[in-house]
Design an enzyme around this catalytic site. Structure first.
Site, PDB file in Angstrom:
ATOM      1  N   GLU A 108     -14.909  -2.303  -1.885  1.00 14.98           N
ATOM      2  CA  GLU A 108     -13.710  -2.646  -2.024  1.00 14.98           C
ATOM      3  C   GLU A 108     -13.097  -3.025  -3.481  1.00 14.98           C
ATOM      4  O   GLU A 108     -13.850  -3.269  -4.357  1.00 14.98           O
ATOM      5  CB  GLU A 108     -13.552  -4.285  -1.274  1.00 14.98           C
ATOM      6  CG  GLU A 108     -12.218  -4.658  -1.215  1.00 14.98           C
ATOM      7  CD  GLU A 108     -12.312  -6.079  -0.747  1.00 14.98           C
ATOM      8  OE1 GLU A 108     -13.276  -7.043  -0.995  1.00 14.98           O
ATOM      9  OE2 GLU A 108     -11.223  -6.763  -0.114  1.00 14.98           O
ATOM     10  N   ASN A 163      -4.576  -3.222   0.789  1.00 11.32           N
ATOM     11  CA  ASN A 163      -5.864  -3.223   0.235  1.00 11.32           C
ATOM     12  C   ASN A 163      -6.578  -2.195   1.071  1.00 11.32           C
ATOM     13  O   ASN A 163      -6.841  -2.149   2.325  1.00 11.32           O
ATOM     14  CB  ASN A 163      -6.795  -4.555   0.526  1.00 11.32           C
ATOM     15  CG  ASN A 163      -8.166  -4.834  -0.054  1.00 11.32           C
ATOM     16  OD1 ASN A 163      -8.621  -3.678  -0.377  1.00 11.32           O
ATOM     17  ND2 ASN A 163      -8.601  -5.821  -0.242  1.00 11.32           N
ATOM     18  N   LYS A 186      -6.789  -2.720   4.998  1.00 10.85           N
ATOM     19  CA  LYS A 186      -7.508  -3.859   5.418  1.00 10.85           C
ATOM     20  C   LYS A 186      -6.357  -4.778   6.218  1.00 10.85           C
ATOM     21  O   LYS A 186      -5.239  -5.119   5.945  1.00 10.85           O
ATOM     22  CB  LYS A 186      -8.047  -4.706   4.152  1.00 10.85           C
ATOM     23  CG  LYS A 186      -8.698  -5.935   4.394  1.00 10.85           C
ATOM     24  CD  LYS A 186      -9.056  -6.442   3.312  1.00 10.85           C
ATOM     25  CE  LYS A 186      -9.984  -8.069   3.324  1.00 10.85           C
ATOM     26  NZ  LYS A 186     -10.347  -8.357   1.795  1.00 10.85           N
ATOM     27  N   GLU A 218      -5.296 -12.800  -1.527  1.00  7.90           N
ATOM     28  CA  GLU A 218      -4.889 -11.761  -0.864  1.00  7.90           C
ATOM     29  C   GLU A 218      -3.873 -11.482  -0.051  1.00  7.90           C
ATOM     30  O   GLU A 218      -3.169 -10.721  -0.044  1.00  7.90           O
ATOM     31  CB  GLU A 218      -6.181 -11.422  -0.058  1.00  7.90           C
ATOM     32  CG  GLU A 218      -7.562 -10.870  -1.140  1.00  7.90           C
ATOM     33  CD  GLU A 218      -8.608 -10.180  -0.027  1.00  7.90           C
ATOM     34  OE1 GLU A 218      -9.662 -10.776   0.046  1.00  7.90           O
ATOM     35  OE2 GLU A 218      -8.289  -9.150   0.543  1.00  7.90           O
ATOM     36  N   CYS A 223     -14.408  -5.744   3.699  1.00  8.81           N
ATOM     37  CA  CYS A 223     -14.518  -7.073   3.408  1.00  8.81           C
ATOM     38  C   CYS A 223     -14.438  -8.161   4.500  1.00  8.81           C
ATOM     39  O   CYS A 223     -15.581  -8.151   5.304  1.00  8.81           O
ATOM     40  CB  CYS A 223     -14.006  -7.506   2.243  1.00  8.81           C
ATOM     41  SG  CYS A 223     -14.821  -8.857   1.242  1.00  8.81           S
ATOM     42  N   ASN A 268     -15.753  -7.483  -1.646  1.00 10.78           N
ATOM     43  CA  ASN A 268     -16.038  -8.447  -3.098  1.00 10.78           C
ATOM     44  C   ASN A 268     -16.028  -9.876  -2.430  1.00 10.78           C
ATOM     45  O   ASN A 268     -15.061 -10.389  -2.081  1.00 10.78           O
ATOM     46  CB  ASN A 268     -14.622  -8.274  -3.867  1.00 10.78           C
ATOM     47  CG  ASN A 268     -14.546  -6.981  -4.550  1.00 10.78           C
ATOM     48  OD1 ASN A 268     -13.940  -6.829  -5.416  1.00 10.78           O
ATOM     49  ND2 ASN A 268     -15.140  -5.782  -3.990  1.00 10.78           N
TER      50      ASN A 268
END
Ligand code: ING
Length: 301
Positions: free
Chosen positions: A46, A106, A123, A142, A168, A193
């Site tokens: 990621e 993302n 994501k 995020e 993730c 991550n």
């Protein structure tokens, strides 16, 4: 049924000051090592092109946008696609995407072995928060910098294999794997991550963090009879440790390759996708065994 060699290119830390050029050079070195080991598809983490910037609280839009790519491939990432095409290696990696309409995701992409982008995923499960949180030892913003993905959980038939992607935090949610599994997925690729210390300063140790990551991917693989490749960006980024623990899991849930370090490290496994068929036609034959009339709570609450 296809069988090919899959590589996981775990990356060590990307410092905030590192240039895209430096980082792409490390990714290319991992690609060369992968070619030397017969890898035909390699999975990167990621946000492979930058540091994990959601740890920083930023208000300046230009400062935030500097972490995003507005084109893919762009001038700095084109060498990845060109070299992959020369090596006839499919690649998948994650990055921060800014669309022409100015939306922020993302994102991860997947290519075929000729370097053509065949799939994109954004994501869906965004962890963390959107405003500065004084309770946290470090931020996890995020929800501030990305929108939830708007592409769903697609699969693509690529090089003869049904492939899907996740990113993730998605790996912790059974819905991710089942949405892909219901489409017959045989290879789920995901990068992560993951901070190796909990930002709420809980005592939860690295060992527990690694256990939960591995447990989630083994369960997803077994319960959907698919390979799962989970690849970390690891190590200490500007003082903030990220866990390693990259693995390749087979359709029976067994870990068939595991990274040992928190550095740039390639893991490799020869994947026989015919192994997916047994589970899909017996214990996890969804058409024969699932009772969806009892499941609506999962999508209604
Ligand atoms: N990181 C973490 C992850 O889901 C997290 C967030 C950390 C969740 C620790 C739970 C525990 O692996 C990202 N980037 O989603």
């Amino acid at each position: 049924m296809a069988e090919f060699v899959v590589g996981g290119a775990q990356m060590g830390p990307n410092q905030k000051a590192d240039s895209r050029k430096m980082i792409v050079a490390r990714m290319l070195a991992l690609m060369e090592e992968a070619a030397g080991r017969g890898v035909e598809l390699v999975v990167y983490p990621e946000l492979a092109l930058t540091t994990f910037f959601p740890r920083w609280y930023m208000e300046n839009e230009a400062e935030v946008d500097a972490f995003f790519e507005t084109e893919m491939p762009g001038p700095e990432t084109a060498p990845l696609f060109e070299r992959a095409r020369e090596l006839r290696m499919a690649i998948s990696f994650g990055y921060a995407e800014k669309t022409p309409e100015g939306r922020h995701f993302n994102t991860s992409i997947l290519t075929d072995r000729a370097g053509n982008i065949v799939g994109k995923y954004r994501k869906i499960h965004l962890p963390g928060h959107s405003e500065y949180d004084t309770e946290r030892a470090f931020q996890h913003l995020e929800k501030r910098y990305f929108e939830p993905g708007d592409l769903g959980f697609p699969v693509w038939r690529n090089e003869g294999v049904i492939m899907g992607m996740a990113i993730c935090n998605d790996r912790r949610w059974p819905e991710t794997y089942r949405c892909l599994g219901l489409q017959g997925v045989e290879l789920v690729m995901l990068g992560y991550n993951t901070p190796s210390v909990n930002s709420q300063m809980s005592a939860e140790g690295l060992k527990e963090r690694l256990f939960h990551s591995e447990l989630s991917m083994q369960a997803g693989a077994y319960q959907n009879s698919t390979y799962v490749v989970g690849i970390a960006k690891a190590g200490v980024e500007d003082g903030h440790p990220l866990m390693g623990g990259s693995i390749i899991v087979d359709p029976d849930g067994f870990v068939v390759a595991r990274a040992e370090s928190e550095e740039d490290e390639l893991i490799v496994a020869s994947c026989d996708f015919a192994k997916c068929a047994f589970g899909k036609s017996t214990i996890f034959d969804f058409a024969r065994h699932r009772r969806i009339e009892h499941y609506q709570r999962i999508t209604e609450q």
